[in-house]
Write a protein that holds these residues in place. Structure first.
Motif, PDB file in Angstrom:
ATOM      1  N   ALA A   1      24.610  18.751 -28.367  1.00 24.80           N
ATOM      2  CA  ALA A   1      24.560  19.295 -28.916  1.00 24.80           C
ATOM      3  C   ALA A   1      25.199  19.639 -29.920  1.00 24.80           C
ATOM      4  CB  ALA A   1      22.788  20.356 -28.821  1.00 24.80           C
ATOM      5  N   SER A   2      26.347  20.480 -28.849  1.00 23.89           N
ATOM      6  CA  SER A   2      27.344  21.218 -29.789  1.00 23.89           C
ATOM      7  C   SER A   2      28.374  19.217 -30.531  1.00 23.89           C
ATOM      8  CB  SER A   2      28.711  21.454 -28.298  1.00 23.89           C
ATOM      9  OG  SER A   2      28.824  20.003 -28.088  1.00 23.89           O
ATOM     10  N   GLY A   3      27.616  18.606 -30.058  1.00 22.85           N
ATOM     11  CA  GLY A   3      28.676  16.938 -31.201  1.00 22.85           C
ATOM     12  C   GLY A   3      28.103  17.051 -32.429  1.00 22.85           C
TER      13      GLY A   3
ATOM     14  N   GLY B   1      33.185  16.094 -33.101  1.00 26.93           N
ATOM     15  CA  GLY B   1      31.800  16.271 -32.738  1.00 26.93           C
ATOM     16  C   GLY B   1      31.358  14.259 -32.162  1.00 26.93           C
ATOM     17  N   VAL B   2      32.442  13.763 -32.637  1.00 24.39           N
ATOM     18  CA  VAL B   2      31.815  12.027 -32.239  1.00 24.39           C
ATOM     19  C   VAL B   2      32.352  12.130 -30.976  1.00 24.39           C
ATOM     20  CG1 VAL B   2      32.542   9.525 -32.693  1.00 24.39           C
ATOM     21  CG2 VAL B   2      31.882  10.940 -34.499  1.00 24.39           C
ATOM     22  N   PHE B   3      33.551  12.468 -30.079  1.00 26.61           N
ATOM     23  CA  PHE B   3      33.451  12.373 -28.867  1.00 26.61           C
ATOM     24  C   PHE B   3      31.993  13.554 -28.215  1.00 26.61           C
ATOM     25  CE2 PHE B   3      37.999  11.497 -29.747  1.00 26.61           C
ATOM     26  CZ  PHE B   3      38.277   9.952 -28.879  1.00 26.61           C
ATOM     27  N   GLY B   4      31.779  14.413 -28.363  1.00 20.90           N
ATOM     28  CA  GLY B   4      31.335  14.829 -27.720  1.00 20.90           C
ATOM     29  C   GLY B   4      29.211  14.400 -27.384  1.00 20.90           C
ATOM     30  N   ILE B   5      29.175  13.718 -28.548  1.00 19.66           N
ATOM     31  CA  ILE B   5      28.028  13.223 -28.358  1.00 19.66           C
ATOM     32  C   ILE B   5      27.985  11.776 -27.887  1.00 19.66           C
ATOM     33  CG2 ILE B   5      26.660  11.422 -30.520  1.00 19.66           C
ATOM     34  CD1 ILE B   5      26.623  13.190 -32.876  1.00 19.66           C
ATOM     35  N   LEU B   6      29.120  11.092 -27.760  1.00 16.15           N
ATOM     36  CA  LEU B   6      29.428  10.030 -26.844  1.00 16.15           C
ATOM     37  C   LEU B   6      29.172  10.530 -25.375  1.00 16.15           C
ATOM     38  CD1 LEU B   6      32.927   8.017 -28.402  1.00 16.15           C
ATOM     39  CD2 LEU B   6      29.410   6.995 -28.214  1.00 16.15           C
ATOM     40  N   ALA B   7      29.857  12.003 -25.232  1.00 17.14           N
ATOM     41  CA  ALA B   7      30.102  12.407 -23.786  1.00 17.14           C
ATOM     42  C   ALA B   7      28.300  12.282 -23.273  1.00 17.14           C
ATOM     43  CB  ALA B   7      30.758  13.398 -23.791  1.00 17.14           C
ATOM     44  N   GLY B   8      27.699  13.539 -24.293  1.00 14.57           N
ATOM     45  CA  GLY B   8      26.630  13.158 -23.809  1.00 14.57           C
ATOM     46  C   GLY B   8      25.523  12.198 -23.742  1.00 14.57           C
ATOM     47  N   PHE B   9      25.718  11.443 -24.884  1.00 15.81           N
ATOM     48  CA  PHE B   9      25.170   9.936 -23.539  1.00 15.81           C
ATOM     49  C   PHE B   9      25.464   9.220 -23.098  1.00 15.81           C
ATOM     50  CE2 PHE B   9      24.128   9.333 -29.390  1.00 15.81           C
ATOM     51  CZ  PHE B   9      22.127   9.447 -28.767  1.00 15.81           C
TER      52      PHE B   9
END
Length: 184
Positions: free
Chosen positions: A111-113, A135-143
């Motif tokens: 969500a933060s990504g 944001g891209v790194f946040g989404i990748l970490a979440g995934f």
């Protein structure tokens, strides 16, 4: 790190260089120690979060008695009870607590990504590309966390704690090595 207000009338004080460097070294060594056994660090982190929730819940309930009006009082009591119940569940079942915390962390990263990417495009002229990258790194970490869940529970919290300790230590070392005139 603590920042010091250079405009205050009180004497300016920055910790001595040796203390800043020592703190940086201790944090880095602690981070390396944590990375040596991320599963144990995950378990300890989970217990610490549970105990903290219990303490916060108790203070929330105590604080409710100084709240004016029944509405605020009831909500603070309810919030305090929820903190205590959550904390007790995490402390009594730390593996299940780690599962829940890891899943929640994956959702938060995701969500933060997404939010950071939206903000990046709104502020593109102000180095928005950095926010986009974040944001891209946040989404990748979440995934990564969510796609590996529940197995990722074993290592995620400990790994993040170890990385945080090391980066915090590097920040303190950098701060400690700055010339004295720049740290005051």
């Amino acid at each position: 790190m603590t920042t010091y207000d250079s405009g205050s009338s009180a004497a300016l004080y920055a910790p001595p260089t040796w203390l800043r460097v020592l703190l940086g070294i201790v944090l880095i060594v602690g981070g390396i120690f944590v990375l040596g056994d991320v599963a144990l660090a995950t378990l300890v982190s989970t217990l610490f979060i549970g105990i903290t929730a219990i303490v916060v819940g108790a203070f929330e309930i105590i604080h409710a008695f100084w709240t004016k009006g029944w509405g605020g009082f009831v909500w603070q009591i309810l919030l305090g009870v929820l903190y205590i119940v959550f904390g007790w569940m995490v402390v009594s079942q730390p593996v299940s607590g780690a599962l829940i915390l890891t899943f929640a962390l994956g959702l938060v990263f995701l969500a933060s990504g997404i939010v950071r990417i939206v903000v990046a495009f709104k502020h593109w002229s102000e180095a928005g590309w950095l926010m986009l990258l974040s944001g891209v790194f946040g989404i990748l970490a979440g995934f990564i966390i969510l796609s590996g869940w529940p197995a990722s529970t074993i290592w995620v919290l400990g790994l993040l704690l170890g990385i945080d300790l090391i980066t915090h230590g590097v920040a303190w070392l950098t701060y400690g090595w700055l010339p004295a005139s720049r740290t005051a």
